[in-house]
Design an enzyme around this catalytic site. Structure first.
Site, short mmCIF file in Angstrom:
data_model
loop_
_atom_site.label_atom_id
_atom_site.label_comp_id
_atom_site.label_asym_id
_atom_site.label_seq_id
_atom_site.Cartn_x
_atom_site.Cartn_y
_atom_site.Cartn_z
N TYR A 213 0.84 -1.21 0.00
CA TYR A 213 0.00 0.00 0.00
C TYR A 213 0.87 1.26 0.00
CZ TYR A 213 -3.74 -3.23 1.60
OH TYR A 213 -4.63 -4.28 1.74
N HIS B 272 0.49 -11.87 1.79
CA HIS B 272 -0.59 -11.10 1.15
C HIS B 272 -1.38 -11.95 0.14
CE1 HIS B 272 -1.65 -6.64 0.31
NE2 HIS B 272 -2.68 -7.40 0.02
P1 NAD Z 1 -14.38 -1.58 1.55
O1 NAD Z 1 -15.38 -2.64 1.28
O2 NAD Z 1 -14.01 -1.26 2.96
O3 NAD Z 1 -14.89 -0.32 0.77
C1 NAD Z 1 -14.34 0.95 0.93
C2 NAD Z 1 -15.16 1.92 0.10
O4 NAD Z 1 -16.55 1.83 0.48
C3 NAD Z 1 -14.78 3.36 0.39
O5 NAD Z 1 -13.71 3.76 -0.44
C4 NAD Z 1 -16.07 4.09 0.11
O6 NAD Z 1 -16.17 4.31 -1.27
C5 NAD Z 1 -17.12 3.10 0.52
N1 NAD Z 1 -17.64 3.35 1.90
C6 NAD Z 1 -17.00 3.25 3.09
N2 NAD Z 1 -17.81 3.52 4.11
C7 NAD Z 1 -19.01 3.81 3.58
C8 NAD Z 1 -20.26 4.18 4.13
N3 NAD Z 1 -20.45 4.27 5.44
N4 NAD Z 1 -21.29 4.43 3.27
C9 NAD Z 1 -21.13 4.32 1.94
N5 NAD Z 1 -19.97 3.97 1.35
C10 NAD Z 1 -18.91 3.72 2.16
O7 NAD Z 1 -13.07 -1.97 0.69
P2 NAD Z 1 -11.53 -2.11 0.94
O8 NAD Z 1 -10.92 -0.83 1.39
O9 NAD Z 1 -10.97 -2.74 -0.27
O10 NAD Z 1 -11.44 -3.19 2.13
C11 NAD Z 1 -11.18 -2.86 3.48
C12 NAD Z 1 -9.75 -3.17 3.83
O11 NAD Z 1 -9.43 -4.53 3.54
C13 NAD Z 1 -8.71 -2.40 2.99
O12 NAD Z 1 -8.64 -1.04 3.31
C14 NAD Z 1 -7.48 -3.22 3.29
O13 NAD Z 1 -6.98 -2.92 4.58
C15 NAD Z 1 -8.04 -4.63 3.23
N6 NAD Z 1 -7.87 -5.25 1.89
C16 NAD Z 1 -7.10 -6.36 1.79
C17 NAD Z 1 -6.91 -6.99 0.58
C18 NAD Z 1 -6.07 -8.23 0.52
O14 NAD Z 1 -5.76 -8.69 -0.59
N7 NAD Z 1 -5.68 -8.78 1.63
C19 NAD Z 1 -7.51 -6.50 -0.57
C20 NAD Z 1 -8.31 -5.35 -0.47
C21 NAD Z 1 -8.49 -4.75 0.77
#
Ligand code: NAD
Length: 277
Positions: A52, A110
């Site tokens: 990241y 990861h």
């Molecule tokens: P998420 O499902 O948390 O979605 C985030 C998005 O949802 C935001 O950018 C926003 O657009 C929307 N959102 C957030 N709160 C909201 C609300 N209250 N109302 C309406 N819309 C809202 O997606 P993410 O960030 O991909 O997943 C969470 C975490 O998981 C990441 O930040 C990361 O730490 C982790 N992650 C890990 C991997 C992996 O391969 N291990 C991949 C992706 C994400």
């Protein structure tokens, strides 16, 4: 400040707050401010990754917060090109230097990168890193059933968590059942479908939101907590951070939870783990 966030005890005895804050796609230049906002909103569990590029911002926010180290739970992840043991040992040192920490709480592989056939070596490296005291717990991310079984067979050691894509349109029932058999806790990434789906317009989610006087996002996050997932939704905006943290004043009924689980369409928003190498 006291927190309503429950903790889950992992298979190695380590306690993890079930709700945290994720920083995927958080701009490194803005990370310190955004994580500071999250800590102010009450989050104590932060999920980042070497790839990241924002571990320094996470570390800066932690340092500035004045919070005691043991009040925080920090996860980071080993990137795909560092699976060889020497490289993995160097990678955790680099992550710790950027975070300004002596250890993380959870360190994950990861992606398994199956074409490279080196996920067992990466897992062995993580076990050594734990032994060296640089992480309290070790787990994996994006691993499938056969890969989990292979890690356990090769080392006799079971990952504490598997962090996988999981949301109402992709609820991973078979994998979650396998996790339970092995004693692995499920971490759900993309818990809100990364905002890419019309999840918030689906009948059972809208109806539950109206019934409880909360938002559809809160319903989805509450569904995760009630089916036992560990989640760390991401948002750049403080008011959504506060909203996503405010999940403990209502409870979904068994019927509401089941109706949301039935929204599963086996549809991913992210990559299939076989395709990431
Ligand atoms: P998420 O499902 O948390 O979605 C985030 C998005 O949802 C935001 O950018 C926003 O657009 C929307 N959102 C957030 N709160 C909201 C609300 N209250 N109302 C309406 N819309 C809202 O997606 P993410 O960030 O991909 O997943 C969470 C975490 O998981 C990441 O930040 C990361 O730490 C982790 N992650 C890990 C991997 C992996 O391969 N291990 C991949 C992706 C994400």
């Amino acid at each position: 400040m006291t927190s309503d966030v429950p903790t889950i005890t992992l298979n190695d005895g380590i306690e993890i707050p079930q709700l945290g804050f994720g920083v995927f796609k958080v701009d490194p230049a803005e990370t310190e401010r955004i994580v500071t906002d999250a800590l102010e909103a009450g989050y104590r569990h932060i999920d980042t990754a070497a790839i990241y590029g924002n571990e320094e911002g996470v570390g800066a926010a932690i340092a500035k917060s004045g919070l005691a180290r043991d009040e925080l739970f920090v996860t980071t992840k080993l990137w795909n090109d560092r699976h060889q043991k020497d490289s993995a040992h160097a990678a955790i040192d680099e992550s710790l230097a950027k975070l300004g920490l002596e250890h993380v709480d959870l360190y994950l592989t990861h992606w398994p990168t199956p074409a490279k056939k080196d996920y067992v070596e990466a897992w062995e490296a993580l076990l050594e890193i734990k032994e060296a005291g640089k992480t309290r717990s070790v787990g994996v991310s994006n691993h499938q059933i056969a890969q989990l079984d292979e890690l356990v067979a090769a080392t006799g050691q079971t990952p504490s968590v598997n962090q996988v894509e999981l949301h109402p349109a992709f609820s991973q029932l078979e994998l979650r059942i396998h996790h339970q058999k092995l004693g692995i806790h499920t971490e759900a990434w993309g818990p809100l479908g990364q905002g890419k789906y019309d999840l918030f317009d689906r009948g059972p989610i809208v109806e539950a939101a109206e019934a409880h006087g909360v938002t559809p996002a809160q319903v989805v996050l509450r569904w995760h907590l009630q089916i036992g997932n560990i989640v760390f939704p991401k948002s750049n905006s403080k008011h959504r951070m506060v909203e996503n943290f405010d999940l403990f004043g209502f409870e979904l009924s068994a019927g509401e939870t089941a109706a949301i689980s039935l929204l599963d369409e086996n549809k991913r928003v992210g990559s299939h783990p076989d395709d990431v190498n």
